[in-house]
Design an enzyme around this catalytic site. Structure first.
Site: not given
Ligand code: AMP
Length: 262
Positions: A37, A61, A34
């Site tokens: 970024h 993660q 988006h």
């Protein structure tokens, strides 16, 4: 724009660029790109003459009951955005792990508290994958978003402790017109949930404008105001290093935000 899937190929490309005296600026992401970024990629373009973007939804993660499986994956759209931002290479591996991986990287100070207290093993996954990515992409500069303030603290410490010759840049948070920090996870919000979620930036902004309060008082004020919002549950509000980090849940969606109160 090069699209590279194999780690060895990416590493060879990075070494070639380094040998030619080029400066590599790197933006690691999990994709579903988006404008947040995109702003990191623009910053990268400003800081280096070769921009590398990685797209990899890192399994280590995510906790057992987290959203690894449903995390948005949209490589085609991501590549279009990367091309528009004039990225030199997109590194999109299928996996960065071996069946019998037995080496992990762990930061043990900044990883405690905030998201670390709730998402067990999350930062160990982050430092491990970022360490792998640093060895593969060999950047001179790496750009991370301040939205993930704790992640910035953890990575900065890892860079220092492990003597990575990398400059880390913390990029400002990009928000939508209602102030909500852009996030790939915002896609999960229904329109009703979105209306609830925008109370988070509203309250943070309001609290940061209150002069004469100590960081502790601002933290308490944010906590109190968030608790008044129906449909929103507070995971934590914590003051660390000149800023307040917040995590909330709206329905199934977990949202984080950060404000500097220096
Ligand atoms: P992610 O793909 O969510 O793991 O994020 C990749 C990078 O983009 C991280 O360094 C994030 O902090 C950064 N980022 C994500 N959302 C934003 C935003 N709204 N503004 C600035 N940076 C962001």
């Amino acid at each position: 724009m090069k699209i590279i899937q194999e780690a060895e190929k990416m590493q060879r490309q990075a070494i070639r660029w380094r040998m030619a005296g080029e400066k590599i600026a790197f933006v690691p992401t999990m994709g579903a790109l988006h404008e947040g970024h995109a702003s990191l990629l623009r910053q990268a373009r400003h800081m280096g003459n070769r921009v590398v973007l990685s797209i990899y939804v890192n399994p280590t993660q995510f906790g057992k009951n987290e959203d690894f499986k449903k995390y948005p994956r949209q490589l085609k759209q991501d590549l279009a955005l990367a091309k528009k931002e004039k990225v030199d290479a997109v590194f999109a591996p299928t996996s960065l792990y071996f069946k019998d991986d037995s080496t992990f990287v762990e930061e043990t100070f900044y990883s405690k508290g905030r998201c670390g207290a709730i998402r067990e093993g999350h930062f160990r996954g982050v430092t491990t994958v970022v360490c792998k990515l640093f060895h593969i992409v060999q950047p001179h500069v790496a750009i991370f978003g301040q939205k993930d303030a704790q992640q910035c603290d953890v990575i900065e410490q890892m860079i220092r402790d492990l003597y990575f010759p990398i400059q880390m840049v913390r990029a400002p948070i990009i928000r939508d017109s209602n102030g909500l920090a852009l996030s790939s996870r915002n896609k999960y919000l229904t329109s009703e949930e979105y209306e609830i979620a925008i109370h988070l930036p509203r309250i943070l902004k309001l609290a940061s404008k209150r002069t004469g309060l100590s960081p502790r008082q601002i933290t308490q004020l944010i906590q109190k105001e968030l608790q008044k919002v129906n449909g929103l549950s507070v995971e934590y509000v914590e003051y660390v290093r000149g800023g307040i980090s917040v995590a909330v849940r709206v329905g199934e969606t977990r949202l984080i935000d950060y404000i500097s109160i220096k």
